[in-house]
Design an enzyme around this catalytic site. Sequence first.
Site, PDB file in Angstrom:
ATOM      1  N   GLU A   1       0.231  -0.957  -0.374  1.00 30.86           N
ATOM      2  CA  GLU A   1       0.083  -0.044  -0.269  1.00 30.86           C
ATOM      3  C   GLU A   1       0.973   1.220   0.280  1.00 30.86           C
ATOM      4  O   GLU A   1      -0.114   2.444  -0.248  1.00 30.86           O
ATOM      5  CB  GLU A   1      -0.912   0.213   1.005  1.00 30.86           C
ATOM      6  CG  GLU A   1      -2.351  -1.047   0.640  1.00 30.86           C
ATOM      7  CD  GLU A   1      -1.633  -2.145   1.682  1.00 30.86           C
ATOM      8  OE1 GLU A   1      -0.155  -2.477   1.947  1.00 30.86           O
ATOM      9  OE2 GLU A   1      -2.631  -3.122   1.908  1.00 30.86           O
TER      10      GLU A   1
ATOM     11  N   LYS B   1      -3.371  -8.123  23.894  1.00 32.23           N
ATOM     12  CA  LYS B   1      -3.974  -6.685  24.910  1.00 32.23           C
ATOM     13  C   LYS B   1      -3.728  -7.159  26.064  1.00 32.23           C
ATOM     14  O   LYS B   1      -5.108  -8.523  25.789  1.00 32.23           O
ATOM     15  CB  LYS B   1      -5.429  -6.233  24.089  1.00 32.23           C
ATOM     16  CG  LYS B   1      -4.629  -5.689  22.743  1.00 32.23           C
ATOM     17  CD  LYS B   1      -6.026  -5.159  21.697  1.00 32.23           C
ATOM     18  CE  LYS B   1      -5.211  -4.631  20.129  1.00 32.23           C
ATOM     19  NZ  LYS B   1      -6.635  -4.849  19.125  1.00 32.23           N
TER      20      LYS B   1
END
Lengths: 540, 540
Positions: A333, A440
């Site tokens: 990208e 997390k």
Amino acid sequence: MLQPGLMMDRPLLVSDVIEHGAAQFGDVEVVSRETHGPLFRYTYAQCAARARKLANALKQLGLEPGKAVGSIAWNNHRHLEAYYAVSGSGMVMHTCNPRLHPQQLIYIINHAEDSVVLFDSTFAPLVKAVAAHCPKVNAWICMSEAANMPVIEGVANVLCYEDLIAPHSEQFVWPQFDERSGAALCYTSGTTGNPKGVLYSQRAIVLSAMSASMPGSVSLSPKETILPVVPMFHINAWCLPYAAPMSGAKLVLPGPRLDGASLYELMEAEKVTVSAGVPTIWLSLLQHVEQNGLRFSTMRRTGVGGSAMPAALISKFADNYDVEVRHGWGMTETTAVATIGCISATQMNLPAAEQHAIIAKQGKSVYGIEIKIVDENGATLPRDGVAQGELMVRGHWILTGYYKGESSPLVDGWFPTGDIATIEPSGIMQIRDRAKDVIKTGGEWISSIDLENAAMGHPAVANAAVIGVKHPKWDERPLLFIVRKPGQTVEREEILAFLTERVAKWWVPDDVVFLDALPVGGTGKVQKADLRKEYGGVFS
Amino acid sequence: MLQPGLMMDRPLLVSDVIEHGAAQFGDVEVVSRETHGPLFRYTYAQCAARARKLANALKQLGLEPGKAVGSIAWNNHRHLEAYYAVSGSGMVMHTCNPRLHPQQLIYIINHAEDSVVLFDSTFAPLVKAVAAHCPKVNAWICMSEAANMPVIEGVANVLCYEDLIAPHSEQFVWPQFDERSGAALCYTSGTTGNPKGVLYSQRAIVLSAMSASMPGSVSLSPKETILPVVPMFHINAWCLPYAAPMSGAKLVLPGPRLDGASLYELMEAEKVTVSAGVPTIWLSLLQHVEQNGLRFSTMRRTGVGGSAMPAALISKFADNYDVEVRHGWGMTETTAVATIGCISATQMNLPAAEQHAIIAKQGKSVYGIEIKIVDENGATLPRDGVAQGELMVRGHWILTGYYKGESSPLVDGWFPTGDIATIEPSGIMQIRDRAKDVIKTGGEWISSIDLENAAMGHPAVANAAVIGVKHPKWDERPLLFIVRKPGQTVEREEILAFLTERVAKWWVPDDVVFLDALPVGGTGKVQKADLRKEYGGVFS
């Protein structure tokens, strides 16, 4: 009211790059490894002439501006000619990754609507497998002479590159058009879902090639000879096939031979001074050099990207072989290089180990690209080298949307990379994890990569992987997978005790699973999705 | 039909350059010689903050995008801040050459419609002389602290730069606008007629700065410290004040002290690695170094332009001091560098003298600029190193017309430079003469510069000039002017005999005139127009 500047209004076009090479570095060499073995050599002037012949040939095949031309090819001179002929004509050079599964290859060729596909004879079996499923491809052009054409049973419309261009003129007037027009197309090789296409503009490629040429990046000039190992089918080979004629550097294209011995031999024979590629390439090159007690006569610098290069490898290149590593970061990208590291004047006085630690990070964003890190709510995090957040990029050669995509991936004008990073006050960025791999726990993040690296420091460990597993109290907790070295018997308690001494207490995994091997995908990357499927239950 | 690329559509703006410097090289130093003597030092982060303060201050003074802001100033940090504050705000930075005659200065300030003029205290007498004749200038801003403000009698609206910016915020949101908008304005210092303005676009400046940073040009990176001697009032100091924060190089600004001793001292103290300026600067620097038996500790490269650098000076720098000369060419109409020379990998093996002969030419056009030479009918001449024609340039940072100009100077989209040049097959360009100075005789051209250089090879000759004089048969024939060295008595016949051995027979001047001195203009250039007026009759 703004005043209009009084400067010539000329577009930044790919065709100008090769014509600059032809006009100002017409006698500089391009050396290319043919797919069938021998070296081929010519000059930028000859390359430009043959690119014009190919442009004429494609035009006669009925191709018009805006049409896509596929390639399934190595880094070689015909692929280079195609880069210029196709984009220079206002068509779209669609470089296909031959390592894709045939089903994915069929998908991208059809999605891009390739009118013709250029291929190297190595990939004849692949063409045979996909051709019947690509009805819009009018011709499969094998990039070879008639003598080296493969037989591909069942595929009717196979043409020979050399026969195709032979009758055509070396004169071709490159069309002039909007620099924001599409020039090249490359698909991400996502592990889930269909590949997504990134359509690079002429402007993005030219600016990115100028950037790659700069001394703080790959650094290219008439004094240099560059061997790009990074494939031309992979994010434009970092735009080095454009940067080389732009800056007058000699260009060496290694074709299919990417093993350490072949690369070393070519570097020595052609007096290569600078290279670029992924860490695994440099690992095999270094092994070859070490095992055979060799030296680099001219190689002095290499760009590295694609995945993190270990500091140990960086220091071996620097200390033992006087080869400077420039560690960068980019993705499909981002057209080519978005960030890259370079030791500054003041850092040159630091001890070698400290310099290598700086280079082990992914460096600073190059001019034209901005970076920031954000938390899960999109709030910008401090550049303190500690706060970890998703890396966001913005700039002249960052995508705004995927090809034929329905929704924009951008968030407030920035592209969310899916990488978790820190940024230091000085601007140095370090990739800590993929967003989907970060663990997390209790409102904090644990980098799976850092934890894996720590585990791999144990002498009995051959390989390691970490995934997050749901936890009722902490949201997620790390689960560690270990592959023992042959003959080793290290157990859970010893590994955890080893880690307790090396990472924060709350980073220590809740459990360890011993495997004979980690599941890996086509490009050699560990498939954590497979681990999650099998082991990603809930810690109690 | 062309496909639109899917890349972010962001403008190339000057404001992004200093913000890149602040974000990615925020701790890199800018060192600046104050007009009143001491060194000032800060970082790119602080420079950006003060540029934003100035942008706020100018806004509060009522200035809007499109307005012109003049400067009469040295290379220093406040001038640098103005470069970014003015252009970054969408206003036009009009750099005035303080060496212009006051009448010309008045003309350009009024022609550009400068709303305010920034100046260094050195130029207070100049401000005093011109202020009353510049009714549109609302404020004259002296770039100093209150303590160092000059008294300028009779000029009411004088402001103090530091007092002006002090109350303003370091926050300023740079406007986003079309990259083709005007950013900077510089007037040619033509010897006849009024000066003509060249209005550089944001895009032209950014692209030219990227080009100047490239390794084959000036070459700037975080490893370098650049001292631009080329004035910021003269074609944007080759865009080096933009290239430095773009590439992370430390920037050293010499202020008013441009003598050899001061430059040497500053280069040593600040570990300068690369510089740029006109040959006379390097001559005086070299004299200082030679006379005092000094060495350069860190200086390794210098860009040279403005006029031709003699091969002898090039070789002294290279052989005696290990300083590589990069010889370039550009003019007010080309924003910054258009061509520059750089020894290539293959040329590095040549004997030193051959390398210096290559560098004595003006090099190859940089990427983004095309060159060609044409005859008097506009037909393109061969790149054979022999054919001489007018140099034509085209590219992203070449003017398309003069500011408020009535007619375009372009010919078929190319800018005619007024310089006579040759181009070698390899693309190396050499300036042979100014078009108005070349002598056209019997359908062939004689370079006045080459003939002057030949004459100056005679040991008794201190200076020489050649003009063309009308001739009934040959159209023009050369007339040679000689200034003898003190105590020398060389006469016409000896000079002509000397030349007969050194140039083609038809180049030998028809006559020789001995003068006590050649007429020179304000910048030290020989005024051939004066010679033509007095001696340009007709040969019989």
